[in-house]
Design a protein around this motif. Structure first.
Motif, PDB file in Angstrom:
ATOM      1  N   VAL A 127     -43.136 -64.277 -34.836  1.00  0.00           N
ATOM      2  CA  VAL A 127     -44.468 -63.758 -34.853  1.00  0.00           C
ATOM      3  C   VAL A 127     -45.282 -64.967 -34.267  1.00  0.00           C
ATOM      4  O   VAL A 127     -45.247 -66.144 -34.740  1.00  0.00           O
ATOM      5  N   PRO A 128     -46.340 -64.435 -33.222  1.00  0.00           N
ATOM      6  CA  PRO A 128     -46.961 -65.515 -32.670  1.00  0.00           C
ATOM      7  C   PRO A 128     -48.224 -65.864 -33.594  1.00  0.00           C
ATOM      8  O   PRO A 128     -48.261 -65.338 -34.572  1.00  0.00           O
ATOM      9  N   PRO A 129     -48.836 -67.008 -33.291  1.00  0.00           N
ATOM     10  CA  PRO A 129     -49.717 -67.601 -34.018  1.00  0.00           C
ATOM     11  C   PRO A 129     -50.840 -66.535 -34.525  1.00  0.00           C
ATOM     12  O   PRO A 129     -51.229 -65.514 -33.618  1.00  0.00           O
ATOM     13  N   PRO A 130     -51.736 -66.629 -35.553  1.00  0.00           N
ATOM     14  CA  PRO A 130     -52.683 -65.575 -35.681  1.00  0.00           C
ATOM     15  C   PRO A 130     -53.723 -65.560 -34.635  1.00  0.00           C
ATOM     16  O   PRO A 130     -54.330 -66.700 -34.269  1.00  0.00           O
ATOM     17  N   PRO A 131     -54.470 -64.476 -34.292  1.00  0.00           N
ATOM     18  CA  PRO A 131     -55.591 -64.249 -33.465  1.00  0.00           C
ATOM     19  C   PRO A 131     -56.635 -64.590 -34.401  1.00  0.00           C
ATOM     20  O   PRO A 131     -57.013 -64.686 -35.286  1.00  0.00           O
ATOM     21  N   VAL A 132     -57.755 -64.528 -33.170  1.00  0.00           N
ATOM     22  CA  VAL A 132     -59.129 -64.638 -33.739  1.00  0.00           C
ATOM     23  C   VAL A 132     -59.477 -62.972 -34.181  1.00  0.00           C
ATOM     24  O   VAL A 132     -58.705 -61.900 -33.727  1.00  0.00           O
ATOM     25  N   GLN A 133     -60.420 -62.741 -35.016  1.00  0.00           N
ATOM     26  CA  GLN A 133     -60.661 -61.332 -35.430  1.00  0.00           C
ATOM     27  C   GLN A 133     -60.925 -60.450 -34.268  1.00  0.00           C
ATOM     28  O   GLN A 133     -60.678 -59.139 -34.280  1.00  0.00           O
ATOM     29  N   ALA A 134     -61.560 -60.932 -33.083  1.00  0.00           N
ATOM     30  CA  ALA A 134     -61.672 -59.946 -32.007  1.00  0.00           C
ATOM     31  C   ALA A 134     -60.217 -59.421 -31.118  1.00  0.00           C
ATOM     32  O   ALA A 134     -60.375 -58.305 -30.652  1.00  0.00           O
ATOM     33  N   ASP A 135     -59.528 -60.414 -31.407  1.00  0.00           N
ATOM     34  CA  ASP A 135     -58.113 -60.016 -30.593  1.00  0.00           C
ATOM     35  C   ASP A 135     -57.284 -59.328 -31.759  1.00  0.00           C
ATOM     36  O   ASP A 135     -55.893 -59.076 -31.347  1.00  0.00           O
ATOM     37  N   ALA A 136     -57.655 -58.968 -32.932  1.00  0.00           N
ATOM     38  CA  ALA A 136     -56.745 -58.730 -34.027  1.00  0.00           C
ATOM     39  C   ALA A 136     -56.229 -57.287 -33.724  1.00  0.00           C
ATOM     40  O   ALA A 136     -54.885 -57.125 -33.924  1.00  0.00           O
ATOM     41  N   PRO A 137     -56.730 -56.330 -32.962  1.00  0.00           N
ATOM     42  CA  PRO A 137     -56.268 -55.025 -32.676  1.00  0.00           C
ATOM     43  C   PRO A 137     -55.087 -55.109 -31.568  1.00  0.00           C
ATOM     44  O   PRO A 137     -54.027 -54.432 -32.017  1.00  0.00           O
ATOM     45  N   ALA A 138     -54.941 -55.765 -30.557  1.00  0.00           N
ATOM     46  CA  ALA A 138     -53.962 -56.183 -29.807  1.00  0.00           C
ATOM     47  C   ALA A 138     -52.872 -56.806 -30.362  1.00  0.00           C
ATOM     48  O   ALA A 138     -51.876 -56.242 -30.178  1.00  0.00           O
ATOM     49  N   TRP A 139     -53.081 -57.798 -31.145  1.00  0.00           N
ATOM     50  CA  TRP A 139     -52.105 -58.555 -31.769  1.00  0.00           C
ATOM     51  C   TRP A 139     -51.218 -57.684 -32.877  1.00  0.00           C
ATOM     52  O   TRP A 139     -50.114 -57.785 -33.020  1.00  0.00           O
ATOM     53  N   ALA A 140     -51.915 -56.969 -33.756  1.00  0.00           N
ATOM     54  CA  ALA A 140     -51.476 -56.228 -34.476  1.00  0.00           C
ATOM     55  C   ALA A 140     -50.580 -54.922 -34.109  1.00  0.00           C
ATOM     56  O   ALA A 140     -49.379 -54.544 -34.391  1.00  0.00           O
ATOM     57  N   THR A 141     -51.056 -54.367 -32.878  1.00  0.00           N
ATOM     58  CA  THR A 141     -50.361 -53.473 -31.928  1.00  0.00           C
ATOM     59  C   THR A 141     -49.047 -54.223 -31.319  1.00  0.00           C
ATOM     60  O   THR A 141     -47.962 -53.463 -31.553  1.00  0.00           O
ATOM     61  N   ALA A 142     -48.885 -55.204 -31.012  1.00  0.00           N
ATOM     62  CA  ALA A 142     -47.742 -55.894 -30.516  1.00  0.00           C
ATOM     63  C   ALA A 142     -46.874 -56.387 -31.486  1.00  0.00           C
ATOM     64  O   ALA A 142     -45.657 -56.006 -31.023  1.00  0.00           O
ATOM     65  N   GLN A 143     -47.374 -56.541 -32.543  1.00  0.00           N
ATOM     66  CA  GLN A 143     -46.476 -56.718 -33.865  1.00  0.00           C
ATOM     67  C   GLN A 143     -45.851 -55.580 -34.544  1.00  0.00           C
ATOM     68  O   GLN A 143     -45.121 -55.803 -35.466  1.00  0.00           O
ATOM     69  N   ARG A 144     -46.622 -54.543 -34.501  1.00  0.00           N
ATOM     70  CA  ARG A 144     -46.288 -53.265 -35.262  1.00  0.00           C
ATOM     71  C   ARG A 144     -46.517 -53.656 -36.571  1.00  0.00           C
ATOM     72  O   ARG A 144     -46.031 -53.120 -37.544  1.00  0.00           O
ATOM     73  N   ALA A 145     -47.796 -54.597 -36.475  1.00  0.00           N
ATOM     74  CA  ALA A 145     -48.480 -54.744 -38.012  1.00  0.00           C
ATOM     75  C   ALA A 145     -49.024 -53.697 -38.532  1.00  0.00           C
ATOM     76  O   ALA A 145     -49.620 -52.797 -38.161  1.00  0.00           O
ATOM     77  N   VAL A 146     -49.145 -53.629 -39.976  1.00  0.00           N
ATOM     78  CA  VAL A 146     -50.017 -52.646 -41.036  1.00  0.00           C
ATOM     79  C   VAL A 146     -50.859 -53.403 -41.523  1.00  0.00           C
ATOM     80  O   VAL A 146     -50.332 -54.587 -42.136  1.00  0.00           O
ATOM     81  N   HIS A 147     -52.247 -52.999 -41.953  1.00  0.00           N
ATOM     82  CA  HIS A 147     -52.950 -53.857 -42.900  1.00  0.00           C
ATOM     83  C   HIS A 147     -52.340 -53.747 -44.116  1.00  0.00           C
ATOM     84  O   HIS A 147     -51.811 -52.880 -44.901  1.00  0.00           O
ATOM     85  N   ALA A 148     -52.440 -54.981 -44.870  1.00  0.00           N
ATOM     86  CA  ALA A 148     -51.631 -55.286 -45.972  1.00  0.00           C
ATOM     87  C   ALA A 148     -52.598 -55.498 -47.255  1.00  0.00           C
ATOM     88  O   ALA A 148     -53.482 -56.120 -47.281  1.00  0.00           O
ATOM     89  N   GLY A 149     -52.515 -54.533 -48.069  1.00  0.00           N
ATOM     90  CA  GLY A 149     -53.120 -54.375 -49.444  1.00  0.00           C
ATOM     91  C   GLY A 149     -54.547 -53.889 -49.255  1.00  0.00           C
ATOM     92  O   GLY A 149     -55.093 -53.222 -50.015  1.00  0.00           O
ATOM     93  N   SER A 150     -55.400 -54.427 -48.216  1.00  0.00           N
ATOM     94  CA  SER A 150     -56.817 -53.722 -48.131  1.00  0.00           C
ATOM     95  C   SER A 150     -56.987 -53.679 -46.378  1.00  0.00           C
ATOM     96  O   SER A 150     -56.504 -54.278 -45.744  1.00  0.00           O
ATOM     97  N   GLN A 151     -57.979 -52.964 -46.382  1.00  0.00           N
ATOM     98  CA  GLN A 151     -58.466 -52.756 -45.022  1.00  0.00           C
ATOM     99  C   GLN A 151     -59.827 -52.248 -45.001  1.00  0.00           C
ATOM    100  O   GLN A 151     -60.463 -51.485 -45.758  1.00  0.00           O
ATOM    101  N   ILE A 152     -60.728 -53.276 -44.238  1.00  0.00           N
ATOM    102  CA  ILE A 152     -62.278 -52.971 -43.889  1.00  0.00           C
ATOM    103  C   ILE A 152     -62.502 -51.993 -42.499  1.00  0.00           C
ATOM    104  O   ILE A 152     -61.977 -52.388 -41.677  1.00  0.00           O
ATOM    105  N   VAL A 153     -63.159 -51.009 -42.812  1.00  0.00           N
ATOM    106  CA  VAL A 153     -63.675 -50.230 -41.829  1.00  0.00           C
ATOM    107  C   VAL A 153     -64.974 -50.076 -41.434  1.00  0.00           C
ATOM    108  O   VAL A 153     -65.819 -49.814 -42.532  1.00  0.00           O
ATOM    109  N   GLU A 154     -65.439 -50.329 -40.204  1.00  0.00           N
ATOM    110  CA  GLU A 154     -67.106 -50.472 -40.088  1.00  0.00           C
ATOM    111  C   GLU A 154     -67.318 -49.350 -39.082  1.00  0.00           C
ATOM    112  O   GLU A 154     -66.617 -49.252 -38.102  1.00  0.00           O
ATOM    113  N   VAL A 155     -68.207 -48.568 -39.437  1.00  0.00           N
ATOM    114  CA  VAL A 155     -68.525 -47.262 -38.705  1.00  0.00           C
ATOM    115  C   VAL A 155     -70.166 -47.371 -38.319  1.00  0.00           C
ATOM    116  O   VAL A 155     -70.935 -47.424 -39.232  1.00  0.00           O
TER     117      VAL A 155
END
Length: 432
Positions: free
Chosen positions: A259-287
């Motif tokens: 697993v590569p190093p953690p990204p900054v928040q702005a790059d989180a969608p691409a990082w999570a997609t590449a790792q097939r990662a899922v939000h753990a425990g909680s998730q914040i959605v802003e609309v």
């Protein structure tokens, strides 16, 4: 009390408490004094909620009072719309002309002579008028029978050219008796057609052959319902929002060495997609919501839909930060995904010791006044697929806007009992 009267009463109470005249309020609402007076007296109802919202603000209404006023306007507006679309009653049929009677006298009943020693039976003149109407109806029926006989000809079992009756169509539809009459099976009728008429194809406008015995006639399918009106809203959804911009965790199947190093928040969608990662425990959605038309749109409520519940995967937890914090805790709609029917519950926030009020519906949004909704979902027992339904109303209609992850459901999984890794910067690797 009607819905319109209740709405007018709330407007008068707010106006009287604010101590403002009709002229002052009319200038602030960009309307005329007479129109505002009609609103407050119940003679008229604002066509748009924007007028009601400006009125509540000008009168210094509290959040609860604004909600009550909005609810009263919605009820009154619904009642007005229902009245506007009510069907117009059909006019009563004209009375059948009745032959005039010379005088209100009684006449003896035509029939056998009364027995000896008894008086003749008499009927009032109104009875004669009713008898005349019945006789006229009988004459009309007789004329129809004569016309039918003229059409079918002497041989009543065989229709003549130009006849539209279905009797005798096909072999075996009628049986001839000793008297030469035929009894035919009835042709299935089409709603709205004249009795005895052959069903027609509405598209071609030509007569269709009657259905064989025992088979139902083909009835044209009803017109399809019009498509729902598009939402006058544009939603920008951020599904990878971290608390304080740094605190978040993901579940990933890969080991820490892959697993590569953690990204900054702005790059989180691409990082999570590449790792097939899922939000753990909680998730914040802003609309972030913007109106797309010229008028205002009222947001009425938020509903949570859980599409699937699975057992949480036995993956590793990767923390994006070893610890961060800030003085701001935004107000959110909190969602417990483990509940049988999850609700979006308003929760107040905190800004350096100052309480931030919890979000509350209804909310007003337009092209010039966007609204940001922050939803925080949490789970300790399931791997959940979920989405949000945002109910809205506008002068043009109402509907529901689906909020998800770009057409796919949002996904949040419990991470209890899973190995937790944090990134050690001095070592350049993930460590427990």
């Amino acid at each position: 009390m009607s819905e319109a009267a209740d709405f007018a009463r709330l407007m008068r109470e707010l106006k009287d408490r604010a101590g403002l005249s009709y002229g002052v309020l009319a200038r602030r609402l960009h309307t005329s004094t007479s129109t505002l007076h009609r609103y407050c007296s119940g003679e008229a109802l604002p066509a748009q909620f924007a007028v009601v919202d400006r009125f509540a603000r000008a009168c210094g209404a509290s959040a609860a009072e604004a909600v009550d006023l909005h609810r009263a306007w919605l009820l009154a507006d619904a009642r007005r719309r229902a009245g506007a679309t009510a069907p117009t009653p059909e006019p009563a049929p004209e009375a059948v002309p009745v032959p005039a009677v010379a005088a209100e006298t009684t006449v003896p009943v035509v029939g056998p002579a009364p027995a000896a020693g008894t008086e003749p039976v008499v009927r009032p003149s109104w009875y004669r008028r009713r008898a005349a109407v019945v006789a006229a109806a009988g004459l009309a029926a007789g004329a129809v029978a004569v016309a039918l006989l003229a059409v079918t000809g002497p041989d009543r079992g065989t229709p003549q050219a130009g006849a539209g009756a279905g009797a005798g169509a096909g072999a075996g539809t009628g049986t001839r008796g000793s008297g030469g009459s035929a009894s035919a099976e009835a042709t299935p009728s089409v709603p709205g057609a004249a009795p005895g008429a052959t069903p027609t194809d509405p598209a071609a406008g030509t007569a269709q052959p009657p259905a064989p015995s025992g088979e139902p006639a083909t009835v044209p399918a009803p017109a399809s319902a019009p498509p729902p009106m598009p939402a006058p809203l544009k939603a920008a959804v951020r599904s990878h929002v971290w608390a304080a911009g740094c605190d978040h965790a993901y579940l990933a199947e890969r080991g820490p060495g892959s697993v590569p190093p953690p990204p900054v928040q702005a790059d989180a969608p691409a990082w999570a997609t590449a790792q097939r990662a899922v939000h753990a425990g909680s998730q914040i959605v802003e609309v972030t919501l913007h109106g797309t038309g010229g008028g205002a749109v009222v947001l009425e409520g938020l509903e949570v839909r859980v599409g699937a519940r699975r057992t949480p995967p036995a993956w590793n937890v990767y923390q994006m930060s070893q610890g961060c914090g800030g003085g701001l805790t935004p107000a959110v709609f909190a969602v417990n995904l483990d509940a049988p029917r999850p609700l979006a519950r308003p929760v107040a926030g905190n800004d350096a010791g100052n309480r931030l009020p919890a979000p509350a519906f209804p909310m007003r949004v337009s092209a010039d006044e966007p609204v940001v909704l922050r939803v925080e979902a949490a789970t300790t027992g399931c791997d959940c697929d979920w989405s949000l339904d945002l109910r809205w109303t506008s002068p043009a209609g109402s509907g529901t806007l689906r909020v998800d992850d770009g057409g796919r459901p949002l996904r949040t999984s419990a991470a209890t009992g899973r190995p937790v890794y944090g990134y050690a910067l001095e070592q350049g690797r993930w460590a427990r």
